[in-house]
Motif scaffolding. Sequence first.
Motif, short mmCIF file in Angstrom:
data_model
loop_
_atom_site.label_atom_id
_atom_site.label_comp_id
_atom_site.label_asym_id
_atom_site.label_seq_id
_atom_site.Cartn_x
_atom_site.Cartn_y
_atom_site.Cartn_z
N UNK A 12 0.85 -1.18 0.00
CA UNK A 12 0.00 0.00 0.00
C UNK A 12 0.89 1.23 0.00
N UNK A 13 0.65 2.13 -0.93
CA UNK A 13 1.41 3.37 -1.02
C UNK A 13 0.51 4.54 -0.65
N UNK A 14 1.00 5.75 -0.84
CA UNK A 14 0.27 6.95 -0.42
C UNK A 14 -1.08 7.10 -1.11
N UNK A 15 -1.14 6.78 -2.40
CA UNK A 15 -2.38 7.00 -3.14
C UNK A 15 -2.89 5.76 -3.87
N UNK A 25 -0.40 -8.64 -10.62
CA UNK A 25 -0.54 -7.52 -9.67
C UNK A 25 -1.17 -6.31 -10.36
N UNK A 26 -2.23 -5.81 -9.77
CA UNK A 26 -2.95 -4.64 -10.29
C UNK A 26 -2.71 -3.43 -9.38
N UNK A 27 -2.49 -2.27 -10.00
CA UNK A 27 -2.37 -1.02 -9.25
C UNK A 27 -3.74 -0.34 -9.26
N UNK A 28 -4.31 -0.08 -8.08
CA UNK A 28 -5.60 0.60 -7.98
C UNK A 28 -5.43 1.87 -7.16
N UNK A 29 -5.76 2.99 -7.75
CA UNK A 29 -5.70 4.27 -7.04
C UNK A 29 -6.97 4.42 -6.20
N UNK A 30 -6.81 4.83 -4.95
CA UNK A 30 -7.93 4.86 -4.00
C UNK A 30 -7.93 6.16 -3.19
#
Length: 205
Positions: A12-15, A25-30
């Motif tokens: 989990x990153x900042x955004x 692996x999928x990147x989902x902006x949240x």
Amino acid sequence: MIGKLKGTIEEIDEDHVLIDVHGVCYVAFCSSRTLSRLGSAGEAAVLFIETYVREDQLKLFGFETALEREWFRLLQSVQGVGAKVALAVLSTLTTSELANAIALQDKAMVARAPGIGPKVAQRIVAELKNKAPALSGDAGSTMGLKQELGEGVASAPIADAVSALCNLGYSRDQAANAVAAAMKTAGEDADSAKLIRLGLKELAR
């Protein structure tokens, strides 16, 4: 089109969050609110997904609930509101708080979100006032009264009671919820004094 992801949190990153779905692996902006409610790396996660396809990129936005995703879509129907601004609003306000703010025409509440100026906040509450009730979620029980207050057409006793509670330091949303609850006990013909008294009892619980 991806509608939902079920997998394991990689990081989990900042955004955004990286979710491993059977080795992909999928990147989902949240929103920061959604990210804070996810587990830690190695834990299972489920996200509702909004897929954005542009000429030069494919981007996934992730949401804890389908309702949050619907608000993300609805917010972007307002001029000047893109994905980044919509996520900022959803990071600052819950879906119920957002529905309440729009019903009460409370642009100051919406403007609390970073990157939202007074003009954009005004457009959001003005343009979405007729669309918000369908997405009110937990706020639905008092939505009618709040819309009347926001449009300035609520009866004098109700408006006076809400105003009095606000003068005591409660938010307009808290005051409206308390008066709505008071009306269930006192009836719709109750005077402002009775609504204030019962409203204070509700707020003291």
